[in-house]
Design a protein around this motif. Structure first.
Motif, mmCIF file in Angstrom:
data_model
loop_
_atom_site.group_PDB
_atom_site.id
_atom_site.type_symbol
_atom_site.label_atom_id
_atom_site.label_comp_id
_atom_site.label_asym_id
_atom_site.label_seq_id
_atom_site.Cartn_x
_atom_site.Cartn_y
_atom_site.Cartn_z
ATOM 1 N N LEU A 284 33.532 39.071 -11.423
ATOM 2 C CA LEU A 284 34.860 38.486 -11.315
ATOM 3 C C LEU A 284 35.520 38.980 -10.031
ATOM 4 N N SER A 286 38.343 40.159 -9.554
ATOM 5 C CA SER A 286 39.158 41.356 -9.774
ATOM 6 C C SER A 286 38.340 42.640 -9.775
ATOM 7 N N GLY A 288 36.035 43.076 -12.351
ATOM 8 C CA GLY A 288 35.394 43.023 -13.662
ATOM 9 C C GLY A 288 34.137 42.170 -13.600
ATOM 10 N N TYR A 289 33.459 42.022 -14.742
ATOM 11 C CA TYR A 289 32.256 41.191 -14.744
ATOM 12 C C TYR A 289 31.931 40.720 -16.162
ATOM 13 N N THR A 305 35.696 45.477 -17.729
ATOM 14 C CA THR A 305 36.691 45.669 -16.666
ATOM 15 C C THR A 305 36.043 46.063 -15.355
ATOM 16 N N PHE A 308 37.984 47.208 -11.832
ATOM 17 C CA PHE A 308 39.341 46.689 -11.663
ATOM 18 C C PHE A 308 40.377 47.699 -12.159
ATOM 19 N N THR A 317 45.666 45.847 -17.094
ATOM 20 C CA THR A 317 44.343 45.678 -16.490
ATOM 21 C C THR A 317 43.439 44.859 -17.402
ATOM 22 N N LYS A 320 44.710 41.104 -17.571
ATOM 23 C CA LYS A 320 44.411 40.311 -16.381
ATOM 24 C C LYS A 320 42.907 40.042 -16.260
ATOM 25 N N THR A 321 42.094 41.029 -16.630
ATOM 26 C CA THR A 321 40.647 40.810 -16.599
ATOM 27 C C THR A 321 40.242 39.726 -17.590
ATOM 28 N N ASN A 322 40.799 39.758 -18.794
ATOM 29 C CA ASN A 322 40.471 38.753 -19.809
ATOM 30 C C ASN A 322 40.939 37.359 -19.396
ATOM 31 N N GLU A 324 41.192 36.209 -16.292
ATOM 32 C CA GLU A 324 40.245 35.719 -15.287
ATOM 33 C C GLU A 324 38.906 35.374 -15.939
ATOM 34 N N ALA A 325 38.499 36.182 -16.911
ATOM 35 C CA ALA A 325 37.243 35.922 -17.613
ATOM 36 C C ALA A 325 37.285 34.584 -18.352
#
Length: 487
Positions: A284, A286, A288-289, A305, A308, A317, A320-322, A324-325
């Motif tokens: 990702l 950010s 994350g992956y 995460t 990030f 954190t 925002k990661t979720n 984008e995921a």
């Protein structure tokens, strides 16, 4: 959102990429030797009825028998009472008209239906329906006045006395009368060809083959949001232009012959995107992956995460990661053509508000998918369970095969594990056969380990059994392969 469609055509395969906002959103690949058969109509022969499964196997000329369930068995109205068992409706050796609903997937044969439907650009024709030319309209046309106006306009164009029903697709709302009439002529001519073939040919026979992938771009994939359709084959550009002129006139002006020096799929980094779509890990922006694992029964997606740390608090954190995921997952499902049951393990969120926002973001992005999807709310374990209709092989199944070394496990036993396995096998064969000596043939890594780290254990075994053990490295062996030769 303006999109672009790239059509790369070679004698062996056709590849189509749908581009939005400069990124590949969907990939479609059709190979001349293994063309998909969804939509094809066959004259088949019932080879076996299975009352216990309420289904039947049907020979349609493929390597594997196709599968017909009683729920997909169509009969004229009032001729099949509810819950009639399949053994009273079909019999072994019966010749039957069928259409493919799903391509063969893995070990499963094609899924069939006897309810025939023929798709055009704006219409779907159901020729067997005998309910007085019923007209159904796509649910995506939700304005009642627009629905009524479209229905009245189409009724005026319908041939008098023709049997069957029609479904007006979403694109029909913007089609003019001439385009609707073109569809009507194409669908009627196709059905007549199927009927004639069913009387003239013997089972199993192909009566109607759905359009090629390049033609389906014009019928199914191109929309009002499509700006250009770039094609890198002059011969096929002419063929598609003729096809568009006859059946999809509103798409003709979008066709562009690509004459660039760079290969078409080098644009937008499409070739690299294909390779990335075959890997487990998706990074990702950010930091994350995602980890995507596809199995026979389901696909699991794990969100992490990674590195990030850009938000003010740890909860932000995660949130925002979720978010984008959720966007990336929807795109990856389309790109990889993942279907069936999908389990998403988002990073745990304690806030119900954050959970709802992530689910809304997922659903918003799934709405762009032409394939039917359904996502459930977060479960008590914090998982999102969803489904995506599966009609053809995933990208990985189409382009890849199980690794001959690991046999699809995704991992191999360590050299140490193989050494210990060999030591146990030598002891077992010593007790059973009591040969004069042993010779171990294995990969170079395993032999090296016997000569170094495991030399003490090998010496102990030689002393215990009182027989010599010779070592031989074989360069063609993978790490899990070995032979024990008895002399």
């Amino acid at each position: 959102m303006i999109e672009e469609i790239l059509v790369n055509i070679t004698p062996q395969e056709t590849r189509v990429a749908i581009i939005q906002q400069g990124a590949v959103q969907e990939l479609h690949i059709e190979r001349s030797q293994s063309r998909g058969i969804v939509g094809n109509v066959y004259l088949g022969k019932v080879t076996r009825v299975l009352p216990g499964m309420q289904s039947a196997f049907v020979d349609i000329g493929l390597d594997k028998a196709a599968f017909l369930h009683v729920a997909d068995l169509w009969m004229p109205k009032n001729s099949k009472p509810d819950n009639t068992p399949i053994e009273k409706l079909v019999f072994d050796g019966q010749t039957i008209l069928v259409q493919v609903l799903k391509d063969p997937l893995g070990t499963k044969g094609a899924r069939l239906s006897t309810h025939i439907s023929i798709a055009g650009r704006n219409l779907v024709y159901l020729p067997q329906e005998d309910n007085g030319n019923q007209i159904a309209i796509s649910q995506k046309i939700d304005n009642l006045e627009d629905r009524d106006a479209l229905k009245k306009r189409f009724q005026a164009l319908m041939p008098i006395g023709e049997q069957g029903s029609y479904i007006l697709r979403t694109s029909a709302e913007d089609a003019d009368d001439q385009e609707l009439q073109n569809d009507l002529r194409y669908l009627s001519a196709t059905w007549r060809k199927v009927q004639e073939g069913s009387l003239r040919l013997s089972a199993p026979s192909l009566l109607h083959q759905d359009l090629s992938l390049a033609e389906r771009v014009l019928r199914d994939l191109a929309t009002d949001a499509t700006g250009q359709i770039r094609i890198d084959s002059a011969e096929n550009f002419e063929k598609l232009t003729t096809f568009a002129r006859d059946f999809t006139p509103n798409q003709e002006s979008k066709l562009v012959l690509y004459r660039g020096e760079r290969p078409l799929f080098d644009l937008y980094d499409t070739e690299s995107e294909i390779n990335r779509a075959l890997g487990r890990r998706v990074d990702l922006k950010s930091g994350g992956y995602l980890m995507i694992d596809q199995t026979e029964s389901m696909t699991t997606i794990d969100v992490n995460t990674g590195s990030f740390v850009g938000a003010r608090t740890f909860d932000d954190t995660i949130y925002k990661t979720n978010l984008e995921a959720a966007q990336t997952i929807a795109r990856q499902l389309r790109l990889r053509n993942l279907g069936g049951i999908i389990i998403i393990d988002f990073i745990d969120m304690h806030s119900k508000e954050h959970q709802d926002a992530v689910l809304d973001e997922l659903n918003k992005n799934l709405a762009r998918d032409k394939i039917r999807t359904s996502a459930n709310p977060f479960s008590s374990l914090g998982l999102v369970e969803m489904t995506r209709k599966r009609t053809r092989e995933s990208l990985a199944h189409l382009l890849c095969e199980p690794c001959e070394v690991c046999q699809g496990k995704g991992q191999v036993k360590t050299a140490q594990s193989i050494c210990y396995e060999i030591l146990r096998e030598v002891l077992r064969e010593h007790r059973q056969f009591n040969p004069k000596e042993f010779r171990i043939i294995a990969s170079a890594d395993v032999i090296d380990r016997f000569l170094e780290e495991e030399s003490g254990h090998l010496a102990q075994l030689i002393e215990f059994i009182g027989k010599p053990i010779r070592l031989q490295a074989e360069s063609s062996f993978n790490q899990e392969q070995y032979d024990i030769v008895l002399n």
